[in-house]
Design a protein around this motif. Structure first.
Motif, PDB file in Angstrom:
ATOM      1  N   LEU A 116       0.851  -1.183   0.000  1.00 20.40           N
ATOM      2  CA  LEU A 116       0.000   0.000   0.000  1.00 20.40           C
ATOM      3  C   LEU A 116       0.885   1.230   0.000  1.00 20.40           C
ATOM      4  O   LEU A 116       1.327   1.715   1.035  1.00 20.40           O
ATOM      5  N   ASP A 117       1.167   1.712  -1.217  1.00 25.12           N
ATOM      6  CA  ASP A 117       2.072   2.847  -1.369  1.00 25.12           C
ATOM      7  C   ASP A 117       1.309   4.159  -1.169  1.00 25.12           C
ATOM      8  O   ASP A 117       0.169   4.281  -1.604  1.00 25.12           O
ATOM      9  N   GLY A 118       1.973   5.090  -0.479  1.00 26.45           N
ATOM     10  CA  GLY A 118       1.325   6.385  -0.260  1.00 26.45           C
ATOM     11  C   GLY A 118       0.483   6.392   0.996  1.00 26.45           C
ATOM     12  O   GLY A 118      -0.462   7.178   1.143  1.00 26.45           O
ATOM     13  N   SER A 119       0.834   5.488   1.930  1.00 25.47           N
ATOM     14  CA  SER A 119      -0.084   5.287   3.058  1.00 25.47           C
ATOM     15  C   SER A 119      -0.262   6.521   3.932  1.00 25.47           C
ATOM     16  O   SER A 119      -1.225   6.582   4.700  1.00 25.47           O
ATOM     17  N   ILE A 208       7.099  17.087  -8.166  1.00 25.11           N
ATOM     18  CA  ILE A 208       8.238  16.976  -7.246  1.00 25.11           C
ATOM     19  C   ILE A 208       7.811  17.623  -5.933  1.00 25.11           C
ATOM     20  O   ILE A 208       6.905  18.473  -5.935  1.00 25.11           O
ATOM     21  N   ASN A 209       8.402  17.193  -4.822  1.00 26.48           N
ATOM     22  CA  ASN A 209       8.071  17.810  -3.543  1.00 26.48           C
ATOM     23  C   ASN A 209       8.927  19.075  -3.379  1.00 26.48           C
ATOM     24  O   ASN A 209      10.087  19.011  -2.969  1.00 26.48           O
ATOM     25  N   MET A 210       8.349  20.208  -3.708  1.00 26.06           N
ATOM     26  CA  MET A 210       9.079  21.490  -3.765  1.00 26.06           C
ATOM     27  C   MET A 210       9.669  21.880  -2.418  1.00 26.06           C
ATOM     28  O   MET A 210      10.613  22.658  -2.337  1.00 26.06           O
ATOM     29  N   ARG A 242       2.140  19.329 -10.006  1.00 23.63           N
ATOM     30  CA  ARG A 242       1.278  18.439  -9.238  1.00 23.63           C
ATOM     31  C   ARG A 242       2.170  17.637  -8.285  1.00 23.63           C
ATOM     32  O   ARG A 242       3.250  17.219  -8.685  1.00 23.63           O
ATOM     33  N   TRP A 243       1.739  17.414  -7.050  1.00 25.60           N
ATOM     34  CA  TRP A 243       2.443  16.501  -6.143  1.00 25.60           C
ATOM     35  C   TRP A 243       1.408  15.871  -5.211  1.00 25.60           C
ATOM     36  O   TRP A 243       0.876  16.527  -4.337  1.00 25.60           O
ATOM     37  N   ILE A 244       1.077  14.596  -5.454  1.00 25.04           N
ATOM     38  CA  ILE A 244       0.037  13.936  -4.651  1.00 25.04           C
ATOM     39  C   ILE A 244       0.657  13.244  -3.449  1.00 25.04           C
ATOM     40  O   ILE A 244      -0.022  12.858  -2.514  1.00 25.04           O
ATOM     41  N   ALA A 245       1.976  13.039  -3.474  1.00 25.84           N
ATOM     42  CA  ALA A 245       2.711  12.328  -2.422  1.00 25.84           C
ATOM     43  C   ALA A 245       2.233  10.886  -2.328  1.00 25.84           C
ATOM     44  O   ALA A 245       2.282  10.259  -1.273  1.00 25.84           O
ATOM     45  N   SER A 246       1.808  10.369  -3.470  1.00 21.47           N
ATOM     46  CA  SER A 246       1.457   8.964  -3.619  1.00 21.47           C
ATOM     47  C   SER A 246       1.968   8.579  -4.996  1.00 21.47           C
ATOM     48  O   SER A 246       1.371   8.957  -6.013  1.00 21.47           O
ATOM     49  N   MET A 247       3.086   7.835  -5.032  1.00 23.25           N
ATOM     50  CA  MET A 247       3.740   7.578  -6.328  1.00 23.25           C
ATOM     51  C   MET A 247       2.782   6.962  -7.329  1.00 23.25           C
ATOM     52  O   MET A 247       2.778   7.311  -8.512  1.00 23.25           O
ATOM     53  N   VAL A 248       1.914   6.043  -6.833  1.00 27.43           N
ATOM     54  CA  VAL A 248       0.982   5.369  -7.743  1.00 27.43           C
ATOM     55  C   VAL A 248       0.087   6.393  -8.422  1.00 27.43           C
ATOM     56  O   VAL A 248      -0.124   6.360  -9.641  1.00 27.43           O
ATOM     57  N   ILE A 260       6.394  14.719 -15.813  1.00 25.82           N
ATOM     58  CA  ILE A 260       7.654  14.181 -15.287  1.00 25.82           C
ATOM     59  C   ILE A 260       7.527  14.110 -13.774  1.00 25.82           C
ATOM     60  O   ILE A 260       7.049  15.048 -13.134  1.00 25.82           O
ATOM     61  N   PHE A 261       7.925  12.954 -13.211  1.00 23.41           N
ATOM     62  CA  PHE A 261       7.897  12.703 -11.775  1.00 23.41           C
ATOM     63  C   PHE A 261       9.343  12.617 -11.291  1.00 23.41           C
ATOM     64  O   PHE A 261      10.164  11.921 -11.890  1.00 23.41           O
ATOM     65  N   MET A 262       9.624  13.353 -10.199  1.00 28.04           N
ATOM     66  CA  MET A 262      11.002  13.349  -9.698  1.00 28.04           C
ATOM     67  C   MET A 262      11.042  13.177  -8.196  1.00 28.04           C
ATOM     68  O   MET A 262      10.390  13.931  -7.467  1.00 28.04           O
ATOM     69  N   TYR A 263      11.736  12.141  -7.721  1.00 24.02           N
ATOM     70  CA  TYR A 263      12.114  12.080  -6.320  1.00 24.02           C
ATOM     71  C   TYR A 263      13.627  11.891  -6.299  1.00 24.02           C
ATOM     72  O   TYR A 263      14.130  10.776  -6.213  1.00 24.02           O
ATOM     73  N   PRO A 264      14.377  12.983  -6.450  1.00 23.52           N
ATOM     74  CA  PRO A 264      15.829  12.897  -6.645  1.00 23.52           C
ATOM     75  C   PRO A 264      16.583  12.735  -5.323  1.00 23.52           C
ATOM     76  O   PRO A 264      16.016  12.949  -4.256  1.00 23.52           O
ATOM     77  N   GLY A 274      18.380   8.033  -2.637  1.00 28.28           N
ATOM     78  CA  GLY A 274      17.064   8.665  -2.796  1.00 28.28           C
ATOM     79  C   GLY A 274      16.107   8.098  -1.771  1.00 28.28           C
ATOM     80  O   GLY A 274      16.504   7.288  -0.917  1.00 28.28           O
ATOM     81  N   LYS A 275      14.855   8.463  -1.836  1.00 25.75           N
ATOM     82  CA  LYS A 275      13.854   7.972  -0.860  1.00 25.75           C
ATOM     83  C   LYS A 275      13.178   6.701  -1.352  1.00 25.75           C
ATOM     84  O   LYS A 275      12.920   5.790  -0.562  1.00 25.75           O
ATOM     85  N   LEU A 276      12.914   6.629  -2.652  1.00 29.08           N
ATOM     86  CA  LEU A 276      12.083   5.530  -3.153  1.00 29.08           C
ATOM     87  C   LEU A 276      12.886   4.249  -3.278  1.00 29.08           C
ATOM     88  O   LEU A 276      14.115   4.284  -3.446  1.00 29.08           O
ATOM     89  N   ARG A 277      12.182   3.096  -3.223  1.00 32.56           N
ATOM     90  CA  ARG A 277      12.847   1.800  -3.245  1.00 32.56           C
ATOM     91  C   ARG A 277      12.927   1.294  -4.663  1.00 32.56           C
ATOM     92  O   ARG A 277      11.979   1.392  -5.438  1.00 32.56           O
TER      93      ARG A 277
HETATM   94  P1  P6P Z   1       7.089  12.903   0.470  1.00 34.66           P
HETATM   95  C1  P6P Z   1       4.865   7.543  -0.239  1.00 34.66           C
HETATM   96  O1  P6P Z   1       5.292   7.524   1.110  1.00 34.66           O
HETATM   97  C2  P6P Z   1       6.106   7.585  -1.113  1.00 34.66           C
HETATM   98  O2  P6P Z   1       6.885   6.449  -0.888  1.00 34.66           O
HETATM   99  C3  P6P Z   1       5.701   7.720  -2.568  1.00 34.66           C
HETATM  100  O3  P6P Z   1       4.514   7.077  -2.852  1.00 34.66           O
HETATM  101  C4  P6P Z   1       5.596   9.225  -2.768  1.00 34.66           C
HETATM  102  O4  P6P Z   1       5.863   9.625  -4.085  1.00 34.66           O
HETATM  103  C5  P6P Z   1       6.647   9.774  -1.810  1.00 34.66           C
HETATM  104  O5  P6P Z   1       6.862   8.761  -0.807  1.00 34.66           O
HETATM  105  C6  P6P Z   1       6.168  11.038  -1.121  1.00 34.66           C
HETATM  106  O6  P6P Z   1       7.238  11.518  -0.335  1.00 34.66           O
HETATM  107  O7  P6P Z   1       8.487  13.156   0.996  1.00 34.66           O
HETATM  108  O8  P6P Z   1       6.623  13.950  -0.501  1.00 34.66           O
HETATM  109  O9  P6P Z   1       6.057  12.620   1.554  1.00 34.66           O
END
Ligand code: P6P
Length: 335
Positions: A116-119, A208-210, A242-248, A260-264, A274-277
């Motif tokens: 459950l991504d984006g929990s 991107i998370n600004m 746009r930034w929903i903070a839910s990668m899905v 374009i989606f960026m979590y650099p 980086g943060k993502l797996r």
């Molecule tokens: P931040 C959700 O926790 C996640 O793993 C991704 O789904 C999402 O893109 C990113 O982290 C959001 O991170 O730092 O903006 O809360």
């Protein structure tokens, strides 16, 4: 009305007509889809199901687990362990791999998932999702261990996600394009609603998370700054964010209309890329994006070419509309 094609029929035709997927993989994907239906049902109940809030525990990432994180993980384990198509599973929510118990037949596939991504969005009723990736067991007769999972993303045989939003939509690739299936709750089946998904090569929308801007490295700062300058700047066009903070949910938007989606990488944790797996977020999403004509890099190289060294390793993610991803990658090359 054009004939409705169910996920089952789509997969049977991929197996029978295209010879593209063996029956064991088809069965595995059908079980994963049924699991996503169960998770969708639990998510949609929300407070009425007593499933909101935290579980009072942490996962291997050191993140507080939500009740639904654990429920979703259990649904996927229990649905997949007995079918005979898997040797083992790996999950964001579990420290080590889950080897199929001896009481069940062992299969030739490995299933990886973020259940459950984006929990962080669960309790505020914003779209979340399940991400999954399928690898084949390496050809050898020794037992399965974590090393069998450490394959580069281009070795995946199937990848997808299910987004739990206004609709529940399963998005899938088995290596010949991307298809989308919307859950018909009355019939309880996923119905094909889009085939041969294509991401536009150009876009005016970045995700991107600004709030992390001060932590980014120079190439990312340069790219985002140019987007923010709009038509007066070097890009000569205005951008939207746009930034929903839910990668899905963010990736689903990109597959649907580009972007374009960026979590650099950022300097908050300089020793982490980086943060993502990599294994169960970046790899499945990168394959989907590439199969839809987009691109996915870690800023320097193709994500799908990264050979993992750890099951839960992280990666910098830049994916989406091809021309934008190539621009960011070029800025990294220029330094
Ligand atoms: P931040 C959700 O926790 C996640 O793993 C991704 O789904 C999402 O893109 C990113 O982290 C959001 O991170 O730092 O903006 O809360």
């Amino acid at each position: 009305m054009s004939q409705r094609i169910s996920l089952t029929r789509y997969l049977v035709e991929k197996q029978r007509v295209d010879g593209h997927i063996p029956s064991q993989l088809r069965l595995l994907l059908e079980v994963v889809a049924r699991s996503c239906k169960s998770i969708s049902h639990a998510v949609n109940k929300g407070a009425l199901g007593g499933v909101l809030g935290t579980a009072g525990s942490e996962n291997v990432q050191g993140e507080v687990q939500k009740k639904l994180d654990i429920i979703a993980n259990e649904v996927l384990i229990e649905a997949n362990e007995w079918g005979g198509h898997l040797a083992a599973m790996a999950s964001e929510e579990m420290d080590s791999i889950y080897v199929v118990p001896n009481r069940y037949p062992q299969g030739e596939y490995l299933l990886l998932f973020d259940p459950l991504d984006g929990s962080s969005n669960i309790d505020v009723n914003v779209s979340i999702g399940t991400i999954f990736s399928v690898l084949k067991m390496p050809e050898d007769d020794r037992g399965v261990d974590e090393g069998d999972f450490l394959q580069p993303g281009h070795k995946q045989v199937a990848a997808g996600y299910c987004v739990y939003g206004p609709q529940t939509t399963l998005v899938l690739t088995v290596g010949d394009g991307v298809a989308m299936f919307t859950l018909d709750r009355e019939q309880g089946s996923f119905v094909l609603t889009q085939e041969d998904v294509q991401i536009p090569a150009d876009t005016k929308e970045f995700a991107i998370n600004m709030s992390n801007m001060r932590h980014w490295d120079a190439p990312v700062k340069r790219y985002i700054d140019e987007c923010l300058q709009g038509k007066e700047g070097p890009r000569g066009k205005d951008f939207n964010m746009r930034w929903i903070a839910s990668m899905v949910a963010d990736v689903h938007r990109i597959l649907t209309r580009g972007g374009i989606f960026m979590y650099p990488w950022d300097k908050r944790e300089p020793d982490k890329p980086g943060k993502l797996r990599l294994m169960y977020e970046a790899n499945p999403m990168s394959w989907l994006v590439e199969q839809a004509g987009g691109a996915a890099t870690n800023g320097r190289g193709r994500i799908l070419d990264i050979t993992p060294t750890k099951l839960h390793e992280r990666v910098s993610v830049i994916l989406g509309s091809k021309n934008e991803v190539e621009r960011v990658t070029a800025y990294h090359r220029e330094g």
